[in-house]
Write an enzyme that holds these catalytic residues in place. Structure first.
Site, mmCIF file in Angstrom:
data_model
loop_
_atom_site.group_PDB
_atom_site.id
_atom_site.type_symbol
_atom_site.label_atom_id
_atom_site.label_comp_id
_atom_site.label_asym_id
_atom_site.label_seq_id
_atom_site.Cartn_x
_atom_site.Cartn_y
_atom_site.Cartn_z
ATOM 1 N N ILE A 181 11.040 15.839 -58.136
ATOM 2 C CA ILE A 181 10.377 14.560 -57.843
ATOM 3 C C ILE A 181 9.826 14.565 -56.419
ATOM 4 C CG2 ILE A 181 10.725 12.060 -57.603
ATOM 5 C CD1 ILE A 181 12.794 12.318 -59.916
ATOM 6 N N ARG A 203 18.848 6.559 -55.685
ATOM 7 C CA ARG A 203 19.978 5.710 -56.049
ATOM 8 C C ARG A 203 20.350 4.853 -54.849
ATOM 9 N NH1 ARG A 203 18.738 6.943 -60.459
ATOM 10 N NH2 ARG A 203 19.997 7.906 -62.097
ATOM 11 N N GLU A 261 22.778 -2.992 -59.176
ATOM 12 C CA GLU A 261 21.497 -3.328 -59.807
ATOM 13 C C GLU A 261 21.763 -4.241 -60.991
ATOM 14 O OE1 GLU A 261 19.426 0.253 -60.812
ATOM 15 O OE2 GLU A 261 19.272 0.834 -58.730
ATOM 16 N N HIS A 290 14.435 -0.748 -60.568
ATOM 17 C CA HIS A 290 14.698 0.614 -61.070
ATOM 18 C C HIS A 290 13.759 0.958 -62.237
ATOM 19 C CE1 HIS A 290 18.052 3.843 -61.257
ATOM 20 N NE2 HIS A 290 16.896 4.347 -61.608
#
Ligand SMILES: O=CC(=O)O
Length: 327
Positions: A161, A243, A272, A291
Site C-alpha cells: 500500500i 490502524r 471505531e 475506515h
C-alpha cells in the site's frame, strides 16, 4: 451424486456494510453458508458442520469463545490485509489456518490515502460546507490550504500500500521519503523516486505530509506518540490509513489542539467508530472517515474471490495461497 458443499460461517452477508448480495452469491457457489446471527440461534447444530470462517475485518465471529464452538474449523479466511483482529497462534492451535487478501486491497487503500491527503491539504470538506451553506455569502480567506505539489511526503511502512501511495504521489511531483524495517530494492526506490530514511525521526522532521501505512503489530502499536509528533513540522499533516492504535490518540489530540502539527486525516481510529462525544470529533483540523480504505465494489469483489480461494484450499487441506503465520 453431487458432493455436498462444505459449510462456511460468514460474519456479515455482503461484507461490512451488508450492501452487496452479489458478494454472498460468490461464496454460495462453493459453500453452504450460515451467517453470524443464524449461527448464534443454533451454535451446536451449525458448529459441528462449519469448516471455514469468512471473516470481515472487525467481525465478532473471530472471537476465541466462538471459534471454540467450531470443532471442524480448518480455515479462517479474512478479508483485507490487516489481521490484528485475529489471534493467529490461537487459531492455529485449534488446527485451523489463517489467510488474508493482500494485493486486491492496495489500490483502493492508496487511492483513499491520496484523497485524505488532498482533502486535508486543501480544506475540501470545509469548502463544500461553505459553498452549500445558504447563510454564507462569501468565501472566507481562512480556507487557504497547503501546497501538495512538490511537498515532501514521508511514508511509514513501504509495503504494497505504501508503495502504491508513492506511485500516486509521483503525479504530484512530491519528494518521497520512506521508513521501513527492511529497505526496498534500488530498482523499487528508483521506480517511484523514493529515498530510504533509516531513522524515523528524520522522516518526521522533514515531511510536510506523514503517511502511516505500516501494519499494526506489537512493535508498531503506539509508534507515533508525544515525542514523534513534537518532531513534526507545525505545518505538517498526519494521515493514517492503517490502524488507529499506531498513533497515541491522546498525544495526537494534544498536538492538534496546541498547533504542534497542522492537521490530521484519519481513516482509522481507536475505537471505531469514536464515541460521538470524543474530543477529536470537535476539532476543525481533523478529517475522519469511517475506515473505508477498501470500500469499493471492485475491491470487495476481489476480496471475496480471494477469501473463497483461501477457504476452499483450507477446507481441502491444500496449501492456502495467502496463509499468514504468527510473527
Ligand atoms: O482495513 C483494511 C485492511 O486490513 O485491508
Amino acid at each position: 451424486m453431487e458432493e455436498e458443499k462444505p459449510w462456511a460461517l460468514i460474519s456479515e452477508v455482503g461484507g461490512p456494510h451488508g450492501y452487496l448480495e452479489e458478494l454472498a452469491d460468490i461464496v454460495k457457489q462453493h459453500f453452504q453458508i450460515v451467517c453470524y446471527k443464524d449461527f448464534l440461534q443454533n451454535p451446536v447444530l451449525y458448529g459441528s458442520k462449519i469448516q471455514a470462517l469468512l471473516n470481515w475485518k472487525y467481525c465478532p465471529a473471530a472471537k476465541p469463545w466462538l471459534l471454540k464452538l467450531l470443532p471442524c474449523l480448518k480455515v479462517v479466511a479474512s478479508g483485507g490485509v490487516g489481521i490484528d483482529h485475529l489471534d493467529v497462534p490461537f487459531i492455529n492451535s485449534l488446527g485451523a489456518k489463517v489467510a488474508n487478501t493482500p494485493g486486491v486491497v492496495s489500490d483502493a487503500t492508496a487511492d483513499l490515502a491520496m484523497g485524505l491527503l488532498l482533502a486535508s491539504a486543501r480544506n475540501i470538506l470545509e469548502g463544500h460546507q461553505i459553498a452549500t451553506d445558504p447563510k454564507t455569502v462569501h468565501i472566507p480567506q481562512n480556507l487557504m490550504g497547503v501546497e501538495v505539489t512538490r511537498a515532501t511526503l514521508g511514508i511509514i511502512g513501504m509495503g504494497e500500500i505504501g508503495y502504491k501511495i508513492a506511485q500516486r504521489s509521483k503525479g504530484f511531483e512530491m519528494k518521497v521519503m520512506y521508513h521501513k524495517r527492511t529497505r526496498r530494492s534500488t530498482k523499487d526506490e528508483q521506480a517511484v523516486g523514493a529515498s530510504y530514511c533509516e531513522n524515523l525521526d528524520d522522516l518526521l522532521r522533514c515531511s510536510d505530509f506523514v503517511m502511516i501505512a505500516v501494519n499494526l503489530t506489537s512493535e508498531t502499536s503506539g509508534l507515533i506518540g508525544h515525542r514523534e509528533l513534537s518532531l513534526m513540522k507545525p505545518t505538517a499533516t498526519l494521515i493514517n490509513i492503517s490502524r488507529g492504535l499506531i498513533v497515541n490518540q491522546d498525544a495526537l489530540l494534544e498536538a492538534l489542539q496546541s498547533g504542534t502539527i497542522r492537521a490530521a486525516a484519519l481513516d482509522v481510529t481507536h475505537p471505531e467508530p469514536l464515541p460521538r462525544d470524543h474530543p477529536l470529533l470537535e476539532l476543525p483540523n481533523v478529517l475522519i472517515t469511517p475506515h473505508i480504505g477498501i470500500s469499493t465494489i471492485t475491491t470487495a469483489r476481489g476480496m471475496v474471490k480471494k477469501m473463497v480461494e483461501n477457504a476452499l484450499a483450507g477446507v481441502k487441506g491444500l496449501p492456502v495461497p495467502n496463509e499468514v503465520h504468527p510473527h
